[in-house]
Scaffold this motif. Structure first.
Motif, short mmCIF file in Angstrom:
data_model
loop_
_atom_site.label_atom_id
_atom_site.label_comp_id
_atom_site.label_asym_id
_atom_site.label_seq_id
_atom_site.Cartn_x
_atom_site.Cartn_y
_atom_site.Cartn_z
N ASN A 57 5.43 12.83 6.83
CA ASN A 57 5.49 11.71 5.85
C ASN A 57 7.07 11.05 5.70
O ASN A 57 7.43 10.30 4.71
N GLN B 169 1.00 14.46 -5.84
CA GLN B 169 2.39 13.96 -6.47
C GLN B 169 2.69 14.61 -7.72
O GLN B 169 1.65 14.70 -8.58
N LEU C 71 9.95 0.83 0.59
CA LEU C 71 9.11 0.92 -0.57
C LEU C 71 9.51 -0.25 -1.75
O LEU C 71 10.12 -0.14 -2.70
N THR D 120 -0.85 1.79 11.31
CA THR D 120 -0.34 2.46 9.99
C THR D 120 -1.31 1.81 8.93
O THR D 120 -1.32 0.77 8.78
N PHE E 54 -2.62 2.50 4.35
CA PHE E 54 -2.44 3.38 3.40
C PHE E 54 -3.38 2.86 2.13
O PHE E 54 -3.63 1.60 2.09
N GLU F 245 -4.09 2.82 -1.50
CA GLU F 245 -3.60 3.18 -2.96
C GLU F 245 -4.03 1.36 -3.50
O GLU F 245 -4.62 0.77 -2.96
N PRO G 60 1.19 0.50 -5.28
CA PRO G 60 1.77 1.73 -4.22
C PRO G 60 1.24 1.32 -2.62
O PRO G 60 2.30 1.68 -1.96
N GLN H 139 4.14 1.12 0.21
CA GLN H 139 4.06 2.28 1.35
C GLN H 139 4.02 1.34 2.88
O GLN H 139 4.91 1.95 3.58
N SER I 74 7.76 -0.21 4.19
CA SER I 74 8.43 0.58 5.06
C SER I 74 8.35 0.42 6.84
O SER I 74 9.07 0.52 7.46
N TRP J 128 7.93 8.74 2.47
CA TRP J 128 6.96 7.80 1.57
C TRP J 128 6.99 7.79 0.26
O TRP J 128 7.76 8.38 -0.18
N LEU J 129 6.35 6.92 -0.29
CA LEU J 129 6.25 6.87 -1.98
C LEU J 129 5.48 8.02 -2.36
O LEU J 129 4.24 8.54 -1.79
#
Length: 377
Positions: free
Chosen positions: A46, A85, A176, A206, A208, A210, A222, A226, A229, A357-358
């Motif tokens: 992460n 989280q 982020l 990569t 994500f 969200e 979010p 993510q 980065s 990561w966030l």
């Protein structure tokens, strides 16, 4: 604070110098004021770093469960949101109070509103020229964070100290952070400002999944934070809105069920109305659903689930939650965070080239790197 607590528990005489008026200001504003204080899934995977293995030692020696145990010892109520989280039920100030109480019980001297004029090698230790006078120390830990959110007092202090001692620094940049888009496209997307939707954002290998948020400057949420980065200027990202829905199949079903409805009406069953309107207008899709071929519906679906865009930049350190890059891990001992060539000098937390990561990962790195440095400093 974590480093000071651990060092103080070992019987060390510890002084914390902070130029802020109150301790833990970034903790206070984090997680919407609820502090996303760790993530139960935190592990090396992460984190971004030139050396992906560097964080393993510290993260293994002070885990999310270790921090949770401290939180529970203080009776701080917490809850898990999505993706591991963890947040305070009440206030981020509960975490700050806990850390300050821990420092007090470890006899740590906390000095606020204290500016550092300079740091120099002094015998086998260091001399810190502070606004309230010089301090001599056998160990010096730099825990001053990165450049993100300068209005909270963030600065490049750690990098200046590294440069002074001839230590390498990996290029720093905002992480982020919301992404901006070029003016002509932004103008077309302005009516979408404030709309959020589930999305999968991809950059190379990569991705994500969200929320995506349209803003008056570009893209946020979010998923965007993510991917930011990993993104670099000039790179393209791919956006798939509602990734758990097969939009093409849903549109075909809508055509069969009611061919007289418009494409905008059919798409609004899947997307927010303003977003559906924008997509259909951008594709210049006229007529009823019965008039649309599979090929046209596939193109419409692709514009929703494989939207390619090349951001023009980011909002920068002003809104970035973290700073990517930092003190090169090659010059640090991963077990203690001590500079290999300068006994007694340590760098921990965000100023090091380890970025999470966030979702609580950067706090866990702060706790873990602080703990291991506190055991050695």
């Amino acid at each position: 604070m974590m480093c000071a607590i651990r060092a103080g528990r070992r019987g060390r005489s510890v002084t914390v110098l902070d130029h802020a008026a109150a301790p833990g200001e970034k903790i206070r504003i984090s997680g919407g004021g609820r502090c996303n204080f760790t993530n139960i899934n935190a592990g090396p995977k992460n984190f971004l770093s030139a050396n992906p293995h560097f964080a393993k030692s510290a993260l293994a020696r002070f885990t999310p469960q270790d921090f949770i145990a401290m939180v529970e010892r203080y009776g701080i109520a917490w809850h898990e949101k999505t993706l591991g989280q963890l947040f305070c039920d009440e206030s981020a100030k509960d975490i700050i109070r806990m850390l300050v109480d821990e420092m007090r019980s470890a006899s740590v001297d906390l000095r606020l509103r204290t500016e550092i004029a300079s740091v120099e090698r002094h015998g086998d230790g260091f001399r810190i020229h502070a606004s309230d006078g010089p301090i001599d120390a056998t160990s010096l830990v730099i825990a001053s964070g990165g450049k993100s959110i300068p209005k909270m007092g963030a600065s490049g202090f750690a990098y200046r100290i590294a440069e002074q001692f001839s230590l390498p620094v990996v290029e720093t940049r905002p992480g982020l952070v919301p992404l901006t888009i070029e003016p002509s496209l932004l103008q077309r997307l302005t009516p979408l400002s404030g709309i959020a939707a589930p999305a999968e954002i991809r950059h190379g290998k990569t991705s994500f999944r969200e929320a995506l948020l349209f803003t008056h400057r570009g893209l946020s949420g979010p998923a965007i934070l993510q991917i930011s980065s990993y993104w670099r200027e000039g790179d393209e990202i791919s956006i798939g809105i509602e990734p758990d829905i097969d939009v093409f199949e849903r549109l075909k079903a809508a055509r069969q069920a009611n061919g007289r409805q418009s494409a905008q009406t059919a798409l609004a069953e899947i997307l927010p109305k303003r977003l559906a309107q924008h997509v259909v207008e951008a594709e210049e899709m006229d007529g009823n659903m019965a008039d649309q071929s599979d090929k046209r519906l596939q193109r419409l679906a692709a514009s929703v689930q494989d939207w390619r865009i090349k951001p023009s930049g980011s909002e920068g350190y002003r809104t970035a939650e973290v700073t990517l890059g930092g003190i090169d891990t090659a010059c640090l001992d991963s077990r203690s965070m001590q500079v290999k060539t300068i006994p007694g000098l340590f760098f921990i937390g965000e100023c090091v080239d380890v970025t999470g990561w966030l979702g609580g990962y950067n706090f866990q790195w702060a706790w873990a790197s602080g703990h291991v440095a506190g055991e050695a400093a």
